[in-house]
Scaffold this motif. Structure first.
Motif, mmCIF file in Angstrom:
data_model
loop_
_atom_site.group_PDB
_atom_site.id
_atom_site.type_symbol
_atom_site.label_atom_id
_atom_site.label_comp_id
_atom_site.label_asym_id
_atom_site.label_seq_id
_atom_site.Cartn_x
_atom_site.Cartn_y
_atom_site.Cartn_z
ATOM 1 N N GLY A 1 34.810 30.012 -11.110
ATOM 2 C CA GLY A 1 35.843 29.619 -10.168
ATOM 3 C C GLY A 1 36.240 30.734 -9.222
ATOM 4 O O GLY A 1 36.624 30.487 -8.060
ATOM 5 N N ALA A 2 36.143 31.991 -9.703
ATOM 6 C CA ALA A 2 36.530 33.122 -8.852
ATOM 7 C C ALA A 2 35.647 33.237 -7.613
ATOM 8 O O ALA A 2 36.077 33.760 -6.580
ATOM 9 N N ASP A 3 34.395 32.734 -7.713
ATOM 10 C CA ASP A 3 33.478 32.833 -6.567
ATOM 11 C C ASP A 3 33.940 31.994 -5.386
ATOM 12 O O ASP A 3 33.546 32.252 -4.243
ATOM 13 N N LEU A 4 34.771 30.981 -5.652
ATOM 14 C CA LEU A 4 35.188 30.088 -4.576
ATOM 15 C C LEU A 4 36.157 30.757 -3.610
ATOM 16 O O LEU A 4 36.354 30.277 -2.494
ATOM 17 N N ARG A 5 36.745 31.856 -4.028
ATOM 18 C CA ARG A 5 37.632 32.577 -3.098
ATOM 19 C C ARG A 5 36.810 33.244 -1.993
ATOM 20 O O ARG A 5 37.245 33.321 -0.846
ATOM 21 N N LYS A 6 35.621 33.741 -2.367
ATOM 22 C CA LYS A 6 34.765 34.411 -1.380
ATOM 23 C C LYS A 6 33.896 33.419 -0.611
ATOM 24 O O LYS A 6 33.577 33.638 0.559
ATOM 25 N N ASP A 7 33.504 32.353 -1.287
ATOM 26 C CA ASP A 7 32.581 31.390 -0.671
ATOM 27 C C ASP A 7 33.094 29.975 -0.926
ATOM 28 O O ASP A 7 32.539 29.230 -1.731
ATOM 29 N N PRO A 8 34.152 29.562 -0.241
ATOM 30 C CA PRO A 8 34.756 28.254 -0.517
ATOM 31 C C PRO A 8 33.846 27.075 -0.200
ATOM 32 O O PRO A 8 34.010 25.996 -0.771
ATOM 33 N N ALA A 9 32.873 27.263 0.678
ATOM 34 C CA ALA A 9 31.991 26.152 1.041
ATOM 35 C C ALA A 9 30.932 25.886 -0.023
ATOM 36 O O ALA A 9 30.272 24.831 0.017
ATOM 37 N N ARG A 10 30.761 26.809 -0.958
ATOM 38 C CA ARG A 10 29.699 26.651 -1.956
ATOM 39 C C ARG A 10 29.901 25.396 -2.795
ATOM 40 O O ARG A 10 28.942 24.684 -3.119
ATOM 41 N N LEU A 11 31.153 25.120 -3.183
ATOM 42 C CA LEU A 11 31.423 23.961 -4.031
ATOM 43 C C LEU A 11 31.012 22.669 -3.329
ATOM 44 O O LEU A 11 30.334 21.813 -3.916
ATOM 45 N N LEU A 12 31.419 22.502 -2.068
ATOM 46 C CA LEU A 12 31.077 21.286 -1.331
ATOM 47 C C LEU A 12 29.561 21.158 -1.173
ATOM 48 O O LEU A 12 29.010 20.048 -1.281
ATOM 49 N N ASP A 13 28.882 22.285 -0.959
ATOM 50 C CA ASP A 13 27.424 22.241 -0.850
ATOM 51 C C ASP A 13 26.791 21.723 -2.135
ATOM 52 O O ASP A 13 25.852 20.911 -2.096
ATOM 53 N N GLU A 14 27.284 22.193 -3.288
ATOM 54 C CA GLU A 14 26.739 21.758 -4.577
ATOM 55 C C GLU A 14 27.061 20.289 -4.836
ATOM 56 O O GLU A 14 26.246 19.541 -5.387
ATOM 57 N N VAL A 15 28.259 19.865 -4.453
ATOM 58 C CA VAL A 15 28.668 18.477 -4.676
ATOM 59 C C VAL A 15 27.799 17.522 -3.860
ATOM 60 O O VAL A 15 27.423 16.436 -4.327
ATOM 61 N N LYS A 16 27.445 17.915 -2.656
ATOM 62 C CA LYS A 16 26.686 17.043 -1.753
ATOM 63 C C LYS A 16 25.180 17.180 -1.906
ATOM 64 O O LYS A 16 24.427 16.363 -1.359
ATOM 65 N N ALA A 17 24.733 18.203 -2.647
ATOM 66 C CA ALA A 17 23.294 18.461 -2.741
ATOM 67 C C ALA A 17 22.570 17.271 -3.361
ATOM 68 O O ALA A 17 23.038 16.648 -4.316
ATOM 69 N N ALA A 18 21.401 16.954 -2.831
ATOM 70 C CA ALA A 18 20.594 15.858 -3.367
ATOM 71 C C ALA A 18 19.803 16.350 -4.572
ATOM 72 O O ALA A 18 19.207 17.429 -4.538
ATOM 73 N N GLY A 19 19.809 15.564 -5.651
ATOM 74 C CA GLY A 19 19.096 15.950 -6.864
ATOM 75 C C GLY A 19 17.626 15.568 -6.803
ATOM 76 O O GLY A 19 17.231 14.623 -6.118
ATOM 77 N N PHE A 20 16.815 16.324 -7.539
ATOM 78 C CA PHE A 20 15.386 16.014 -7.635
ATOM 79 C C PHE A 20 15.129 14.875 -8.626
ATOM 80 O O PHE A 20 14.107 14.204 -8.550
#
Length: 335
Positions: free
Chosen positions: A52-71
């Motif tokens: 969770g601490a990483d989201l302070r530096k890179d807040p867009a990372r969570l949305l990218d993972e949520v929207k990522a298409a799975g294989f």
């Protein structure tokens, strides 16, 4: 703890799991994730983890993972661990952009007091869920669910009673591991789980010195008793843990002593059976004590157990020690 964290709705965008005990939070988080994506999710890249601490530096990372298409097809989860309140804006942004088919966000963190930014985000949200984890030991319903997951759907009442008592004596992680060990032990065995079988397995989850202490009590070795008691007390072992172990041992001795074929026959009927030096020692203990004294010992331990679990203000370790001292002296009274 409500059951919703153990069986979350995959149509909900996010779940916040928080509590005082990090181990309890971790167990609930693991249950929730497994319920959502099942086994093999990491291998199929349907489970992503991030601090969770990483989201302070890179807040867009969570949305990218949520929207990522799975294989691979199937439900996806983004697990956010040790989440500080500073991550709330990134999570709020992901919630706002979330749509059906996206990965479910499972957020885990330490205790959230009012006014926590994460609780303020999750609790009023129309779709997200906030699930607090309380410090209460697992209830019977939760234990039954763990047993089913360990392929033990039917457990007799006497065995369940011992498991409930054990859940109050062990840390949640140790107790969960004990349930899993019981499931492995009973794999392929159609007979019902017994208190004796539980007794054979809990020694792996509690200090080995407790077994030595109970053996010293049953043998009337008062000189060894004090040193063993001090070591166990220094380890932080709970008095109720000692009481459970003592009750189980003396009940086994009573069953052996009351068998029509004698103690050896009684021990041979136990499942799993007792072998080797421990069998010889328990035969001798059953013979030395006799049925009447063993019944007295069991009644005394039951009274002690009730005292330990009551609202009494008596120092619990002192109560347990006095009970064991009395039992240690009982065989000597007959000699």
């Amino acid at each position: 703890m409500c059951a919703i964290s153990a069986r979350p709705d995959p149509t909900r965008p996010a779940l916040l799991i928080y509590g005082q005990d990090a181990m309890r939070v971790a167990l609930k988080r693991a249950e929730a994730v497994k319920s959502l994506v099942g086994d093999g999710a990491e291998e199929e890249m349907r489970l992503s983890r991030m601090p969770g601490a990483d989201l302070r530096k890179d807040p867009a990372r969570l949305l990218d993972e949520v929207k990522a298409a799975g294989f691979f097809p199937g439900q996806r989860v983004v697990q956010v661990d040790d989440t500080p309140d500073a991550a709330a804006p990134a999570i709020a942004s992901a919630l706002q952009e979330w749509s059906p088919g996206d990965a479910v966000i499972v957020v885990a963190g330490a205790r959230r007091t009012n006014p926590s930014a994460l609780r303020k985000l999750f609790e009023p949200h129309p779709a997200a869920i906030a699930a607090p984890v309380y410090d209460d030991p697992p209830g019977e319903e939760e234990i039954e669910r763990w047993l089913v997951q360990s392929d033990l759907p039917q457990v007799p009442r006497d065995a369940m009673r011992d498991l409930v008592a054990l859940s109050r004596a062990l840390d949640p992680g140790d107790f969960r591991q004990t349930v899993e060990k019981i499931g492995l032990f009973k794999h392929g065995d159609p007979t019902p789980l017994t208190p004796e079988e539980i007794g054979q397995l809990i020694s792996a989850s509690i200090e080995a010195e407790v077994d030595d202490l109970i053996e010293a009590v049953a043998d009337g070795k008062s000189r060894e008793f004090a040193g063993l008691m001090r070591r166990i007390e220094a380890q932080g072992t709970l008095p109720v843990t000692i009481c459970i172990a003592a009750l189980r041992h003396f009940r086994a001795l009573h069953r052996a002593a009351s068998d029509p074929g004698g103690p050896a026959s009684g021990l041979g009927k136990m499942r799993p059976p007792v072998f080797g030096p421990r069998r010889d020692r328990m035969i001798r203990q059953a013979q030395d004590w006799g049925m009447r004294r063993l019944e007295e010992a069991i009644h005394h331990l039951i009274d002690t157990d009730l005292t330990l679990r009551s609202a009494s203000r008596a120092p619990t370790m002192a109560v347990m020690e006095r009970a064991l001292v009395r039992l240690t002296m009982m065989p000597r009274e007959r000699r």
